[in-house]
Scaffold this motif. Structure first.
Motif, PDB file in Angstrom:
ATOM      1  N   MET A 150       0.823  -1.181   0.011  1.00  0.00           N
ATOM      2  CA  MET A 150      -0.045   0.015   0.137  1.00  0.00           C
ATOM      3  C   MET A 150       1.036   1.213   0.171  1.00  0.00           C
ATOM      4  N   PHE A 151       0.572   2.166  -0.876  1.00  0.00           N
ATOM      5  CA  PHE A 151       1.268   3.306  -1.057  1.00  0.00           C
ATOM      6  C   PHE A 151       0.323   4.421  -0.549  1.00  0.00           C
ATOM      7  N   ILE A 152       0.555   5.164   0.545  1.00  0.00           N
ATOM      8  CA  ILE A 152      -0.487   6.193   1.078  1.00  0.00           C
ATOM      9  C   ILE A 152       0.061   7.597   1.096  1.00  0.00           C
ATOM     10  N   THR A 153      -0.335   8.515   0.309  1.00  0.00           N
ATOM     11  CA  THR A 153       0.189   9.708   0.516  1.00  0.00           C
ATOM     12  C   THR A 153      -0.715  10.795   1.283  1.00  0.00           C
ATOM     13  N   PHE A 154      -0.008  11.745   1.907  1.00  0.00           N
ATOM     14  CA  PHE A 154      -0.588  12.626   2.741  1.00  0.00           C
ATOM     15  C   PHE A 154      -0.449  14.186   1.987  1.00  0.00           C
ATOM     16  N   GLU A 155      -1.521  14.829   1.644  1.00  0.00           N
ATOM     17  CA  GLU A 155      -1.385  16.041   0.846  1.00  0.00           C
ATOM     18  C   GLU A 155      -2.375  17.007   1.453  1.00  0.00           C
ATOM     19  N   GLY A 156      -2.140  18.222   1.223  1.00  0.00           N
ATOM     20  CA  GLY A 156      -2.969  19.410   1.870  1.00  0.00           C
ATOM     21  C   GLY A 156      -2.163  20.652   1.644  1.00  0.00           C
ATOM     22  N   PRO A 157      -2.887  21.726   1.963  1.00  0.00           N
ATOM     23  CA  PRO A 157      -2.341  22.905   1.728  1.00  0.00           C
ATOM     24  C   PRO A 157      -1.126  23.163   3.025  1.00  0.00           C
ATOM     25  N   GLU A 158      -0.456  24.178   2.843  1.00  0.00           N
ATOM     26  CA  GLU A 158       0.337  24.762   4.032  1.00  0.00           C
ATOM     27  C   GLU A 158      -0.077  24.752   5.382  1.00  0.00           C
ATOM     28  N   GLY A 159       0.742  23.973   6.226  1.00  0.00           N
ATOM     29  CA  GLY A 159       0.354  23.887   7.435  1.00  0.00           C
ATOM     30  C   GLY A 159      -0.847  23.252   8.082  1.00  0.00           C
ATOM     31  N   SER A 160      -1.418  22.137   7.346  1.00  0.00           N
ATOM     32  CA  SER A 160      -2.647  21.565   7.346  1.00  0.00           C
ATOM     33  C   SER A 160      -2.295  20.188   8.351  1.00  0.00           C
ATOM     34  N   GLY A 161      -1.230  20.161   8.939  1.00  0.00           N
ATOM     35  CA  GLY A 161      -0.900  19.149   9.952  1.00  0.00           C
ATOM     36  C   GLY A 161      -0.719  17.831   9.100  1.00  0.00           C
ATOM     37  N   LYS A 162      -0.176  17.736   7.954  1.00  0.00           N
ATOM     38  CA  LYS A 162       0.189  16.297   7.351  1.00  0.00           C
ATOM     39  C   LYS A 162       1.450  15.991   8.244  1.00  0.00           C
ATOM     40  N   THR A 163       2.518  16.876   8.254  1.00  0.00           N
ATOM     41  CA  THR A 163       3.661  16.015   9.011  1.00  0.00           C
ATOM     42  C   THR A 163       3.353  15.516  10.374  1.00  0.00           C
ATOM     43  N   THR A 164       2.590  16.484  11.016  1.00  0.00           N
ATOM     44  CA  THR A 164       2.297  15.788  12.459  1.00  0.00           C
ATOM     45  C   THR A 164       1.539  14.311  12.273  1.00  0.00           C
ATOM     46  N   GLN A 165       0.492  14.416  11.173  1.00  0.00           N
ATOM     47  CA  GLN A 165      -0.270  13.153  11.390  1.00  0.00           C
ATOM     48  C   GLN A 165       0.410  12.074  10.607  1.00  0.00           C
ATOM     49  N   VAL A 166       1.419  12.223   9.798  1.00  0.00           N
ATOM     50  CA  VAL A 166       1.976  11.122   9.103  1.00  0.00           C
ATOM     51  C   VAL A 166       2.992  10.391  10.025  1.00  0.00           C
ATOM     52  N   ARG A 167       3.488  11.397  10.865  1.00  0.00           N
ATOM     53  CA  ARG A 167       4.437  10.599  12.227  1.00  0.00           C
ATOM     54  C   ARG A 167       3.439   9.924  12.966  1.00  0.00           C
ATOM     55  N   LYS A 168       2.211  10.361  13.374  1.00  0.00           N
ATOM     56  CA  LYS A 168       1.495   9.592  14.087  1.00  0.00           C
ATOM     57  C   LYS A 168       0.926   8.556  13.507  1.00  0.00           C
ATOM     58  N   ALA A 169       0.487   8.671  12.324  1.00  0.00           N
ATOM     59  CA  ALA A 169       0.215   7.233  11.555  1.00  0.00           C
ATOM     60  C   ALA A 169       1.237   6.312  11.462  1.00  0.00           C
ATOM     61  N   GLY A 170       2.578   6.644  11.573  1.00  0.00           N
ATOM     62  CA  GLY A 170       3.688   5.663  11.636  1.00  0.00           C
ATOM     63  C   GLY A 170       3.442   4.884  13.011  1.00  0.00           C
ATOM     64  N   GLU A 171       3.465   5.807  13.999  1.00  0.00           N
ATOM     65  CA  GLU A 171       3.083   5.112  15.376  1.00  0.00           C
ATOM     66  C   GLU A 171       2.067   4.090  15.524  1.00  0.00           C
ATOM     67  N   TYR A 172       1.019   4.602  14.999  1.00  0.00           N
ATOM     68  CA  TYR A 172      -0.103   3.666  14.824  1.00  0.00           C
ATOM     69  C   TYR A 172      -0.035   2.528  14.220  1.00  0.00           C
ATOM     70  N   LEU A 173       0.628   2.522  12.935  1.00  0.00           N
ATOM     71  CA  LEU A 173       0.988   1.173  12.450  1.00  0.00           C
ATOM     72  C   LEU A 173       2.058   0.270  13.194  1.00  0.00           C
ATOM     73  N   LEU A 174       2.967   1.087  13.811  1.00  0.00           N
ATOM     74  CA  LEU A 174       3.891   0.338  14.588  1.00  0.00           C
ATOM     75  C   LEU A 174       3.071  -0.542  15.898  1.00  0.00           C
ATOM     76  N   SER A 175       1.984   0.428  16.316  1.00  0.00           N
ATOM     77  CA  SER A 175       1.429  -0.341  17.292  1.00  0.00           C
ATOM     78  C   SER A 175       0.595  -1.709  17.004  1.00  0.00           C
ATOM     79  N   ARG A 176       0.433  -1.787  15.617  1.00  0.00           N
ATOM     80  CA  ARG A 176      -0.372  -2.752  15.236  1.00  0.00           C
ATOM     81  C   ARG A 176       0.698  -3.734  14.490  1.00  0.00           C
ATOM     82  N   ASN A 177       1.927  -3.597  14.842  1.00  0.00           N
ATOM     83  CA  ASN A 177       2.852  -4.506  14.090  1.00  0.00           C
ATOM     84  C   ASN A 177       2.880  -4.461  12.646  1.00  0.00           C
TER      85      ASN A 177
END
Ligand code: Z5A
Length: 212
Positions: free
Chosen positions: A1-28
């Motif tokens: 799966m290739f999932i991209t995060f897009e949006g305008p400036e400052g929309s919180g992508k970077t914050t959420q892509v990191r948290k999404a990584g932690e979420y996938l880690l928690s699900r192994n």
């Protein structure tokens, strides 16, 4: 799966892509979190050239080709090998950003950009794209706040310095892409607090990862 995060400036992508990584880690779930421009040594070098405001003059076509060069390296060195190994790839911006920023924002020819995107990515397309939707004024305020907090490296402010009209054209560009391919995009209301946005992101990830 290739999932991209897009949006305008400052929309919180970077914050959420990191948290999404932690979420996938928690699900192994094997995954990588990466970004454009960046993701590779060459990509980070190009990122500095493109994003740090400096006296360097970069015309639109040169900017487009630098983003494309960073992408070509990123796809071959990181993204395709990760996908081949079975990892989920979470990527902060990809080819849609080139159409939105260089096409709609800068006014370069969108059909030519599509061709350059296909060439540089070797026709790789995201399976799903989460679009973080936020009024451009709110996003710019957030991005400016973040820049002022940073003391570690030169501010990445070449795009933040563009006027409101530029950022509105970018936002319109994203909506044109969403209307063209509604089945690929998931729209996330990014105007809410980080926890609410995160819950939505996890919900989308769960749905996407259970797709056949
Ligand atoms: N670009 C391009 O022109 N062509 C291309 O092909 C590509 C990119 C790939 C760099 O991208 C620039 O390159 C980008 C497009 C252009 N334009 N700009 N500028 P980037 O993704 O590396 O950087 P960015 O787009 O500037 O993103 P950003 O400013 O880092 O914003 P963000 O990633 O969407 O948000 P954030 O960093 O997670 O959050 C920004 C601030 O808001 C920060 O202080 C957070 O703590 C705060 N924040 C986050 N979420 C919330 C919520 N929910 N509420 C309140 N505050 C929040």
């Amino acid at each position: 799966m290739f999932i991209t995060f897009e949006g305008p400036e400052g929309s919180g992508k970077t914050t959420q892509v990191r948290k999404a990584g932690e979420y996938l880690l928690s699900r192994n779930i094997p995954h990588i979190v990466t970004e454009e421009p960046g993701g590779t040594q060459l990509g980070h070098t190009i990122r500095k050239l493109l994003l740090n405001k400096s006296s360097l003059i970069i015309f639109g076509k040169a900017e487009l080709l630098l983003f494309a060069a960073a992408r070509a390296q990123h796809v071959e060195e990181i993204i395709r090998p990760s996908l081949r190994s079975g990892a989920v790839v979470l990527c902060d911006r990809f080819a849609d950003a080139t159409i939105a920023y260089q096409g709609y924002g800068r006014g370069l020819n969108v059909d030519e950009i599509r061709w350059i995107n296909e060439y540089s990515s070797g026709n790789l397309k995201p399976d799903v794209t989460l679009f973080f939707d936020l009024p451009v004024e709110v996003g710019l305020d957030r991005a400016m706040g973040r820049i002022h907090q940073r003391t570690d490296s030169p501010a990445e402010d070449r795009f933040e310095g563009e006027d409101l009209q530029f950022h509105r054209r970018v936002w319109d560009g994203y909506y044109t892409l969403i209307n063209d391919e509604p089945e690929r995009f998931r729209i996330v209301n990014a105007a809410r607090d980080q926890e609410q946005v995160y819950r939505d992101v996890c919900r989308h990830l769960d749905a996407v990862l259970s797709m056949p």
